[in-house]
Scaffold this active site. Structure first.
Site, mmCIF file in Angstrom:
data_model
loop_
_atom_site.group_PDB
_atom_site.id
_atom_site.type_symbol
_atom_site.label_atom_id
_atom_site.label_comp_id
_atom_site.label_asym_id
_atom_site.label_seq_id
_atom_site.Cartn_x
_atom_site.Cartn_y
_atom_site.Cartn_z
ATOM 1 N N LYS A 22 -9.276 8.363 -0.875
ATOM 2 C CA LYS A 22 -9.043 7.791 0.469
ATOM 3 C C LYS A 22 -7.622 7.250 0.574
ATOM 4 C CE LYS A 22 -10.324 3.421 1.429
ATOM 5 N NZ LYS A 22 -9.282 2.534 1.992
ATOM 6 N N ASN A 23 -7.207 6.451 -0.395
ATOM 7 C CA ASN A 23 -5.925 5.764 -0.276
ATOM 8 C C ASN A 23 -4.736 6.664 -0.513
ATOM 9 O OD1 ASN A 23 -7.309 3.530 0.458
ATOM 10 N ND2 ASN A 23 -7.085 2.459 -1.489
ATOM 11 N N ARG A 99 -6.385 -0.494 9.751
ATOM 12 C CA ARG A 99 -5.088 -1.110 9.524
ATOM 13 C C ARG A 99 -4.114 -0.162 8.811
ATOM 14 N NH1 ARG A 99 -3.914 -5.093 8.007
ATOM 15 N NH2 ARG A 99 -2.495 -4.617 6.372
ATOM 16 N N CYS A 123 -7.923 -8.822 8.059
ATOM 17 C CA CYS A 123 -9.251 -8.219 7.883
ATOM 18 C C CYS A 123 -10.046 -9.181 6.994
ATOM 19 C CB CYS A 123 -9.124 -6.838 7.235
ATOM 20 S SG CYS A 123 -8.661 -6.938 5.508
ATOM 21 N N ARG A 128 -3.301 -9.987 5.508
ATOM 22 C CA ARG A 128 -2.658 -8.675 5.408
ATOM 23 C C ARG A 128 -1.351 -8.579 6.219
ATOM 24 N NH1 ARG A 128 -6.808 -5.150 3.822
ATOM 25 N NH2 ARG A 128 -5.177 -3.770 3.033
ATOM 26 N N PRO A 129 -0.352 -9.399 5.920
ATOM 27 C CA PRO A 129 0.911 -9.344 6.670
ATOM 28 C C PRO A 129 1.642 -8.014 6.455
ATOM 29 C CG PRO A 129 1.128 -10.732 4.745
ATOM 30 C CD PRO A 129 -0.307 -10.366 4.826
ATOM 31 N N LEU A 132 6.842 -7.202 4.550
ATOM 32 C CA LEU A 132 7.597 -6.426 3.554
ATOM 33 C C LEU A 132 7.864 -5.000 4.056
ATOM 34 C CD1 LEU A 132 5.854 -7.620 0.275
ATOM 35 C CD2 LEU A 132 7.948 -8.491 1.343
ATOM 36 N N ASP A 313 -9.197 -3.229 -6.222
ATOM 37 C CA ASP A 313 -10.262 -2.481 -5.539
ATOM 38 C C ASP A 313 -11.476 -2.253 -6.430
ATOM 39 O OD1 ASP A 313 -8.069 -0.306 -3.594
ATOM 40 O OD2 ASP A 313 -8.642 -2.405 -3.395
ATOM 41 N N ARG A 405 -16.312 4.126 5.224
ATOM 42 C CA ARG A 405 -14.849 4.224 5.270
ATOM 43 C C ARG A 405 -14.287 4.731 3.938
ATOM 44 N NH1 ARG A 405 -11.971 -0.894 7.487
ATOM 45 N NH2 ARG A 405 -10.330 0.640 7.247
HETATM 46 C C1 EPZ Z 1 -3.463 -0.876 -0.328
HETATM 47 O O1 EPZ Z 1 -3.476 -1.881 0.668
HETATM 48 C C2 EPZ Z 1 -4.854 -0.271 -0.332
HETATM 49 N N1 EPZ Z 1 -5.142 0.331 0.971
HETATM 50 C C3 EPZ Z 1 -5.881 -1.354 -0.646
HETATM 51 O O2 EPZ Z 1 -7.161 -0.729 -0.735
HETATM 52 C C4 EPZ Z 1 -5.554 -1.979 -1.995
HETATM 53 O O3 EPZ Z 1 -6.448 -3.030 -2.257
HETATM 54 C C5 EPZ Z 1 -4.102 -2.508 -1.987
HETATM 55 O O4 EPZ Z 1 -3.200 -1.450 -1.628
HETATM 56 C C6 EPZ Z 1 -3.687 -3.063 -3.333
HETATM 57 O O5 EPZ Z 1 -3.802 -2.063 -4.317
HETATM 58 C C7 EPZ Z 1 -4.662 1.570 1.241
HETATM 59 O O6 EPZ Z 1 -3.968 2.190 0.430
HETATM 60 C C8 EPZ Z 1 -5.006 2.141 2.583
HETATM 61 P P1 EPZ Z 1 -0.480 -4.224 -0.565
HETATM 62 P P2 EPZ Z 1 -2.070 -2.571 1.131
HETATM 63 O O7 EPZ Z 1 0.568 -4.075 0.479
HETATM 64 O O8 EPZ Z 1 -0.994 -1.559 1.097
HETATM 65 C C9 EPZ Z 1 0.714 -8.725 0.386
HETATM 66 C C10 EPZ Z 1 -9.443 -0.440 -0.343
HETATM 67 O O9 EPZ Z 1 -10.422 -1.133 -0.613
HETATM 68 N N2 EPZ Z 1 1.639 -8.153 1.389
HETATM 69 O O10 EPZ Z 1 -0.218 -3.655 -1.929
HETATM 70 O O11 EPZ Z 1 -2.317 -3.302 2.394
HETATM 71 C C11 EPZ Z 1 -0.742 -8.498 0.755
HETATM 72 O O12 EPZ Z 1 -1.199 -9.515 1.635
HETATM 73 C C12 EPZ Z 1 -8.189 -1.092 0.193
HETATM 74 O O13 EPZ Z 1 -9.370 0.809 -0.509
HETATM 75 C C13 EPZ Z 1 2.552 -9.003 2.021
HETATM 76 O O14 EPZ Z 1 2.593 -10.208 1.767
HETATM 77 O O15 EPZ Z 1 -1.864 -3.624 -0.040
HETATM 78 C C14 EPZ Z 1 -1.427 -8.563 -0.580
HETATM 79 O O16 EPZ Z 1 -1.626 -9.917 -0.930
HETATM 80 C C15 EPZ Z 1 -8.351 -2.590 0.373
HETATM 81 N N3 EPZ Z 1 3.395 -8.467 2.943
HETATM 82 C C16 EPZ Z 1 -0.402 -7.942 -1.533
HETATM 83 O O17 EPZ Z 1 0.854 -7.987 -0.840
HETATM 84 C C17 EPZ Z 1 3.388 -7.126 3.256
HETATM 85 O O18 EPZ Z 1 4.213 -6.702 4.089
HETATM 86 C C18 EPZ Z 1 -0.678 -6.481 -1.881
HETATM 87 O O19 EPZ Z 1 -0.857 -5.777 -0.674
HETATM 88 C C19 EPZ Z 1 2.459 -6.286 2.605
HETATM 89 C C20 EPZ Z 1 1.596 -6.818 1.667
#
Ligand code: EPZ
Length: 427
Positions: A22-23, A99, A123, A128-129, A132, A313, A405
């Site tokens: 999926k991801n 998202r 969510c 989920r900001p 970055l 995950d 999903r």
């Molecule tokens: C991806 O989400 C995955 N989703 C998530 O899988 C997964 O848990 C996550 O990466 C971590 O491995 C998809 O690929 C569609 P991040 P993502 O940006 O990209 C903070 C599932 O169950 N952050 O690596 O949103 C954020 O809040 C889903 O399949 C900022 O602060 O994750 C988090 O604490 C859930 N600012 C950390 O970074 C930003 O601009 C990691 O988030 C972006 C993120």
């Protein structure tokens, strides 16, 4: 809304096919925006989020054609063509439901020089900001503005110039967005502290197949040489390491013996090592992994971390499994601030879990008891299914749209290896 009924206590045994990731799919689909030629993706999982992403791409004038595949086949082939874009705005009513829609920001501004995307909002697992994502795009030349709940990214002069950015924390989505924007920038880009998840490697490999030029794939430093245009390609989505890890936990929690087929063991090394430490036998043969639970599960101390660490995950699924371990486990969730929504539901089934801040202490119980429980997010809902498979009596999981999903035809895959599981609609 559909519910899933599970009558637990049955040992799972047999072969279980793993679907495309999926991801990975959710970051490969927007790559179609980067060229006016066809992009064909193979091994696409049949998931609600993949369908939603296809509808989102249609908003921009992208044609999406699902090629023939028999209903019994897992995985689909989809050809997308963004010949001429008819729009560059991702509307709120789509983004709020998925998202990952934010992943059109980078490719749209790379292809069309601008993109407007509804702010995704938070969510269940956190707020989920996307700060970055935006800082990284600004570093390679984008200008960012906010209007009425939308964010607009623009490339002055119609084309990004490239640049350097060092992520303060690892972000999968933000890395994906900036990579997709940088590949057609005017000049070179250097991304440091980039995410190294296998899904990022899949994205980079697909972009290279489309004509992108980059070094450092799979490392935390990506050097990207912008090219004038990308061409079409055919690319197969990687196996889903989280789906595979989830079903490996199903074998462990039921004392079962499952052979997962169509997997990439190297993508799930931390999960397989943790299962080994819990006393589960792991046998790898090429793209198959046999998972056999032969005795009581040993407790673990685990902390989630960016790849190659233990995946966030997988945390909820391991918590369900460790609820029956022979002792106390300590899980620490370092990535998301609210990823313990499964705890109260597991507790209703008899699990003994104490959460203090980011840490959960899971004391192994002698048994779990089936109960009506509610899914809150994708991986939490899988942890409830796992607990239901091992619990005495019947478990009813409601709000299973969360499951749909991320898990392709879950009941079918589990029934085929001996689970007593069925989906019932509310009619
Ligand atoms: C991806 O989400 C995955 N989703 C998530 O899988 C997964 O848990 C996550 O990466 C971590 O491995 C998809 O690929 C569609 P991040 P993502 O940006 O990209 C903070 C599932 O169950 N952050 O690596 O949103 C954020 O809040 C889903 O399949 C900022 O602060 O994750 C988090 O604490 C859930 N600012 C950390 O970074 C930003 O601009 C990691 O988030 C972006 C993120």
């Amino acid at each position: 809304m559909d519910r899933i009924l599970i009558r637990g206590g049955r040992r799972l045994s047999g072969k279980l096919p793993i679907s495309g990731a999926k991801n990975a799919a959710l970051t490969l689909l927007p790559c179609a925006l980067l060229t006016d030629e066809p992009l064909t993706l193979r091994n696409l999982p049949r998931l609600a989020d993949v369908d939603s992403f296809g509808h989102l791409l249609n908003q921009f004038g992208v044609s999406t054609l699902i090629e023939g595949s028999r209903p019994e086949d897992f995985g689909r082939v989809m050809t997308m063509r963004a010949g001429r874009l008819t729009g560059t705005t991702a509307p709120y009513d789509i983004v709020r439901k998925m998202r990952a829609s934010i992943l059109v920001l980078g490719p749209l501004v790379g292809r069309a020089g601008e993109a407007t995307v509804s702010l995704p909002g938070g969510c269940a697992i956190g707020n989920r900001p996307i700060d970055l994502h935006l800082k990284a795009l600004e570093a390679i030349g984008a200008t960012i503005e906010f209007t009425a709940g939308y964010v607009k990214a623009s490339a002055p002069g119609g084309r990004l110039k490239g640049g350097r950015y060092t992520f303060p924390i690892v972000s999968v989505g933000a890395t994906e967005n900036v990579v997709m924007a940088a590949v057609t920038a005017r000049g070179p880009s250097r991304i440091e502290n980039a995410a190294r998840e296998p899904e990022i490697v899949d994205l980079c490999r697909c972009l290279v197949a489309m004509g992108a030029r980059m070094e450092g794939i799979g490392t935390e430093t990506l050097e990207i040489e912008g090219v004038d245009r990308l061409h079409g390609a055919t690319y197969a989505v990687m196996p889903d390491r989280i789906e595979a890890g989830s079903y490996a936990c199903a074998a462990a929690i039921t004392g079962g013996d499952l052979t997962l087929t169509g997997v990439a063991p190297d993508d799930m090394r931390a999960t397989l090592d943790a299962l080994g430490q819990a006393g589960v036998t792991i046998e790898e043969r090429g793209n198959s992994v046999r998972v056999t639970a032969t005795g009581p599960l040993a407790p673990l101390t685990l902390s989630t971390a960016p790849y190659p660490g233990f995946a966030t995950d997988m945390q909820a699924q391991f918590m369900a499994m460790l609820a029956l371990a022979d002792g106390a486990s300590v899980l620490t969730e370092t990535i998301f601030e609210n990823r313990y929504m499964h705890v109260p539901e597991l507790a209703r089934m008899g699990a003994d879990i104490q959460v203090r801040g980011r840490t959960a202490v899971v004391r192994g119980a002698a048994r779990l008891t089936g109960a009506p429980v509610m899914a809150t997010d994708l991986r939490a809902s899988m942890s409830l299914v796992l607990a239901g498979l091992a619990a005495e009596g019947e478990t009813q999981v409601s709000r299973v749209y969360h499951l749909d999903r991320g898990y392709e035809r879950l009941e079918e895959k589990l029934s085929a290896v001996g689970a007593d599981i069925e989906r019932v609609g509310d009619g």
